[in-house]
Design a protein around this motif. Structure first.
Motif, PDB file in Angstrom:
ATOM      1  N   ALA A  49       0.833  -1.207   0.000  1.00 56.71           N
ATOM      2  CA  ALA A  49       0.000   0.000   0.000  1.00 56.71           C
ATOM      3  C   ALA A  49       0.867   1.256   0.000  1.00 56.71           C
ATOM      4  N   ARG A  50       1.978   1.220   0.748  1.00 56.47           N
ATOM      5  CA  ARG A  50       2.871   2.385   0.747  1.00 56.47           C
ATOM      6  C   ARG A  50       3.505   2.594  -0.623  1.00 56.47           C
ATOM      7  N   VAL A  51       3.912   1.504  -1.245  1.00 54.26           N
ATOM      8  CA  VAL A  51       4.480   1.612  -2.593  1.00 54.26           C
ATOM      9  C   VAL A  51       3.455   2.209  -3.553  1.00 54.26           C
ATOM     10  N   SER A  52       2.231   1.713  -3.499  1.00 52.62           N
ATOM     11  CA  SER A  52       1.187   2.210  -4.387  1.00 52.62           C
ATOM     12  C   SER A  52       0.957   3.703  -4.184  1.00 52.62           C
ATOM     13  N   GLY A  53       0.922   4.134  -2.917  1.00 52.17           N
ATOM     14  CA  GLY A  53       0.724   5.548  -2.645  1.00 52.17           C
ATOM     15  C   GLY A  53       1.869   6.398  -3.158  1.00 52.17           C
ATOM     16  N   ALA A  54       3.092   5.922  -2.991  1.00 52.29           N
ATOM     17  CA  ALA A  54       4.252   6.683  -3.463  1.00 52.29           C
ATOM     18  C   ALA A  54       4.280   6.759  -4.988  1.00 52.29           C
ATOM     19  N   VAL A  55       3.960   5.648  -5.656  1.00 53.04           N
ATOM     20  CA  VAL A  55       3.904   5.659  -7.120  1.00 53.04           C
ATOM     21  C   VAL A  55       2.860   6.655  -7.604  1.00 53.04           C
ATOM     22  N   GLY A  56       1.690   6.671  -6.954  1.00 52.67           N
ATOM     23  CA  GLY A  56       0.650   7.613  -7.343  1.00 52.67           C
ATOM     24  C   GLY A  56       1.088   9.056  -7.185  1.00 52.67           C
ATOM     25  N   ALA A  57       1.795   9.367  -6.089  1.00 50.59           N
ATOM     26  CA  ALA A  57       2.251  10.733  -5.856  1.00 50.59           C
ATOM     27  C   ALA A  57       3.235  11.185  -6.932  1.00 50.59           C
ATOM     28  N   VAL A  58       4.149  10.308  -7.308  1.00 43.69           N
ATOM     29  CA  VAL A  58       5.089  10.659  -8.372  1.00 43.69           C
ATOM     30  C   VAL A  58       4.365  10.780  -9.707  1.00 43.69           C
ATOM     31  N   ALA A  59       3.421   9.870  -9.950  1.00 45.29           N
ATOM     32  CA  ALA A  59       2.700   9.866 -11.231  1.00 45.29           C
ATOM     33  C   ALA A  59       1.895  11.142 -11.419  1.00 45.29           C
ATOM     34  N   VAL A  60       1.230  11.627 -10.383  1.00 46.96           N
ATOM     35  CA  VAL A  60       0.418  12.845 -10.548  1.00 46.96           C
ATOM     36  C   VAL A  60       1.319  14.056 -10.758  1.00 46.96           C
ATOM     37  N   THR A  61       2.492  14.066 -10.144  1.00 44.59           N
ATOM     38  CA  THR A  61       3.427  15.161 -10.371  1.00 44.59           C
ATOM     39  C   THR A  61       3.881  15.177 -11.827  1.00 44.59           C
ATOM     40  N   MET A  62       4.196  14.004 -12.355  1.00 40.74           N
ATOM     41  CA  MET A  62       4.609  13.910 -13.751  1.00 40.74           C
ATOM     42  C   MET A  62       3.461  14.281 -14.690  1.00 40.74           C
ATOM     43  N   ALA A  63       2.253  13.810 -14.373  1.00 42.30           N
ATOM     44  CA  ALA A  63       1.101  14.088 -15.221  1.00 42.30           C
ATOM     45  C   ALA A  63       0.814  15.584 -15.276  1.00 42.30           C
ATOM     46  N   ALA A  64       0.902  16.252 -14.132  1.00 44.82           N
ATOM     47  CA  ALA A  64       0.648  17.687 -14.101  1.00 44.82           C
ATOM     48  C   ALA A  64       1.696  18.431 -14.930  1.00 44.82           C
TER      49      ALA A  64
END
Length: 315
Positions: A291-306
């Motif tokens: 779950a921590r990995v998933s949350g960290a991946v999501g945080a990086v992904a939204v930064t890249m997407a923005a």
């Protein structure tokens, strides 16, 4: 006044934060409503061949895409409205908080030794038959689902939203929902579901590999190392029967230091898949790390997407 593609970038971030804070709505979820409508369409057009499946896929995905394009065009000169539309679409299609919550709920059941509750909960994550699964197999199913859905519910919608705005967000979620509905190998959908499954595979080719790379980058948050995670990912990512799931699952296996794969029993059929990763089978403690990995991946992904959305011209 900020340009409209800046509004898309802000909307992606705002929608991500709403999902992180509140998760999916418990009632009247738009994706559930889409699934109901798609199910009604499927019952009307179903025939046991791919041509009918292609028509079904084109209509069921085309309508949300057109709706997203119309909303984008209507708000192209109104950045505040564009921001609101992109925010709402992003929140609608993401599922990161719910995914992490399910992993932690399963961890609590397994830590308490409550196998009946854990088996009852597995259906929230995947379609395997839980009736005969023990703790390691329940944990494995959960880790594999978290890994794959980190791409499906976070990275992929953000990827397509960054490139195409609201149309990308809605179109991707529609295609992914259809794959879950009809893209499996049952007697009814063996041919009819093929177009939906292939479209989902195509849309996830890049996001799944991006998910694997991001998992490598954030692996220390789960006690892993980028070097070891990279080694497992490079070695095992092509061993999965899915062209995309293996990218995510092998990286997660490397980050957690566990072994995934083996015999999966579904309702009425079973599959034996190659092993991914080295080490023991997962246990309850690995679910919280996943779950921590998933949350960290999501945080990086939204930064890249923005960043991508802010750098492009909006549709």
């Amino acid at each position: 006044m900020p340009p409209r593609w800046t509004a898309d970038a802000a909307g992606l971030v705002a929608g991500y934060l709403l999902d992180a804070a509140f998760g999916d709505p418990r009632r009247l979820h738009p994706v559930a409503g889409f699934g109901t409508a798609a199910g009604a369409l499927e019952r009307r057009v179903h025939r046991p061949h791919r041509r009918a499946g292609a028509v079904f896929t084109a209509v069921a995905v085309g309508v949300p895409v057109l709706a997203g394009l119309a909303a984008g065009r209507a708000t192209r000169n109104h950045p505040v409205a564009r921001f609101a539309v992109t925010t709402a679409a992003t929140w609608t299609v993401l599922g990161g908080r719910t995914l992490r919550r399910e992993a932690r709920v399963m961890a609590r059941h397994l830590e308490a030794g409550d196998l009946p509750a854990a088996r009852g909960r597995l259906g929230h994550l995947c379609g395997r038959d839980p009736s005969a699964l023990d703790e390691p197999e329940l944990a494995r199913a959960t880790v594999e689902s978290v890994a794959e859905n980190t791409s499906d519910a976070l990275v992929a919608p953000l990827f397509w939203g960054a490139l195409l705005g609201p149309a990308g967000l809605l179109g991707y979620r529609a295609a992914n929902t259809l794959d879950a509905m009809v893209g499996h190998r049952s007697e009814r959908y063996a041919r009819f579901g093929t177009p939906s499954a292939r479209l989902d595979d195509l849309l996830n080719l890049v996001p799944s590999r991006l998910t694997g790379l991001l998992t490598i980058a954030v692996s220390p948050i789960a006690g892993g190392t980028p070097g070891e995670t990279w080694r497992v990912w490079r070695r095992d990512r092509a061993d999965h029967p899915s062209p995309n799931a293996g990218q995510c699952e092998s990286a997660m296996a490397g980050a957690l230091g566990v072994r995934l794969g083996g015999r999966n029993v579904y309702f009425g059929r079973s599959e034996t898949r190659p092993f991914l990763g080295d080490g023991p089978k997962p246990s309850a403690k690995h679910l919280r790390r996943a779950a921590r990995v998933s949350g960290a991946v999501g945080a990086v992904a939204v930064t890249m997407a923005a960043a991508v959305a802010a750098a492009r011209r909006a549709w």
